[in-house]
Write an enzyme that holds these catalytic residues in place. Structure first.
Site, PDB file in Angstrom:
ATOM      1  CG  ASP A 119      -7.298  -0.920  -4.215  1.00 49.44           C
ATOM      2  OD1 ASP A 119      -7.705   0.185  -3.805  1.00 49.44           O
ATOM      3  OD2 ASP A 119      -6.113  -1.297  -4.093  1.00 49.44           O
ATOM      4  CB  SER A 168      -0.963  -0.026   1.186  1.00 50.16           C
ATOM      5  OG  SER A 168      -1.901   1.019   1.117  1.00 50.16           O
ATOM      6  CG  HIS A 208      -6.078  -0.934  -0.562  1.00 51.33           C
ATOM      7  ND1 HIS A 208      -5.230  -0.711  -1.619  1.00 51.33           N
ATOM      8  CD2 HIS A 208      -5.376  -0.603   0.556  1.00 51.33           C
ATOM      9  CE1 HIS A 208      -4.061  -0.261  -1.176  1.00 51.33           C
ATOM     10  NE2 HIS A 208      -4.129  -0.191   0.139  1.00 51.33           N
TER      11      HIS A 208
END
Length: 325
Positions: free
Chosen positions: A274, A168, A303
């Site tokens: 996502d 991320s 995500h």
């Protein structure tokens, strides 16, 4: 305008969030209750799948690393050395740490399954430390690794098989740290980087993508939240088409050619549920166009995959395959 004044003004309209509150000076108080920390596990007698310990790196910047060691290293009958992964955790560049339990557990699983050694970087966070501070911290750890006398690394790590990995926001950091590393490979010797692993990396841009429009009401990373995140993390005055946020602007970094020339391979993951999905696909395509060896794993996940054991299992398998291939 001073940085402090700009920081205060930039946080005025930030939406309320359960994981942090803003202070009057523009700094952030972080709430760790939703994603708690966990202690390192250095004792081989503990019932853990991997050992870990915390080691300071730069006391002036209060940066440190958590090193994860596979239990296979304790087998006195072998002198095997293990691939080395330098990892930067997620948290949107604003939150969490190398001690956060979800990232501790992720690193432990990867270390046990590959097996490999992971050096997880506790880097400086925005808004108190805007980019490129986190990039610099990650590169500093690469330099630290090559010179440290830390026993676990000197005894068990294969410095000729190093990977830079991030998740991320940490994927954004890993990418930019790798760009810096590609420009100084000789200075990093005997550390030899073989590739990057970008797990749903966090990128942005001024123009909305299809996935951002389609998933505008997604509870995890809706566009207004990512917009404000970039406002806090980027250099003051920069917009979301800054190179730190948008890796494809201007055709991408000139150092991407170095990835190809150095023979680095890059693993990119993403999920169609996502909001960041299109950004991840765009970066993978850009690197492919530049002749970089890209291995993409795209599925239908959101995500956050923490609650999906099937997709997590697939992720572990793919990481192991990538590192050992």
């Amino acid at each position: 305008m001073s940085d402090t004044t700009a920081l205060c003004e930039s946080t005025t309209d930030f939406p309320q969030h359960p994981m942090f509150t803003f202070n009057s000076d523009g700094t952030m108080t972080r709430n760790h209750s939703l994603y708690p920390n966990t202690a390192a596990t250095p004792d081989p007698n503990d019932d853990t799948i991997a050992l870990s310990k915390d080691v300071p790196v730069n006391q002036s910047n209060n940066t440190w690393v958590r090193i994860f060691l596979p239990r296979q290293a304790l087998d006195s009958s072998t002198d095997t050395k293990f691939p080395l992964v330098v990892y930067t955790h997620g948290g949107g560049l604003l939150l969490l740490s190398a001690a956060t339990k979800i990232y501790h557990d992720l690193c432990s699983e990867i270390v046990a399954r590959v097996p490999a050694i992971i050096v997880s970087v506790d880097y400086r966070l925005a808004p108190e430390h805007r980019l490129p501070a986190a990039y610099d911290d990650a590169v500093e750890v690469l330099q630290w690794v090559k010179t440290t006398q830390e026993h676990w690394l000197r005894q068990y790590a294969d410095f000729s098989s190093c990977f830079i990995m991030g998740d991320s926001g940490g994927g954004n950091i890993a990418y930019h740290a790798a760009l810096q590393a590609a420009a100084q490979v000789d200075d990093l010797l005997p550390l030899k980087i073989k590739g990057l692993i970008l797990l749903k990396p966090f990128f942005g841009g001024v123009k909305r993508t299809e996935s951002e429009l389609r998933l505008a009401n997604q509870p995890i990373l809706p566009p207004p939240q990512t917009d404000f995140t970039w406002q806090l993390a980027l250099p003051i005055g920069a917009d979301r088409d800054h190179e730190y946020s948008n890796p494809i602007v201007g055709g991408g970094s000139k150092f991407l050619d170095q990835f190809r020339l150095l023979g680095w391979k890059v693993m990119v993951t993403g999920g169609s549920e996502d909001t960041l999905f299109d950004r991840q696909v765009e970066l993978a395509k850009l690197m492919e166009q530049k002749g970089v060896n890209v291995v993409s794993y795209f599925d239908d996940s959101p995500h956050d995959m923490i609650g999906d054991p099937v997709k997590l299992e697939a992720l572990y398998v793919n990481i192991k395959k990538f590192i050992l291939s």
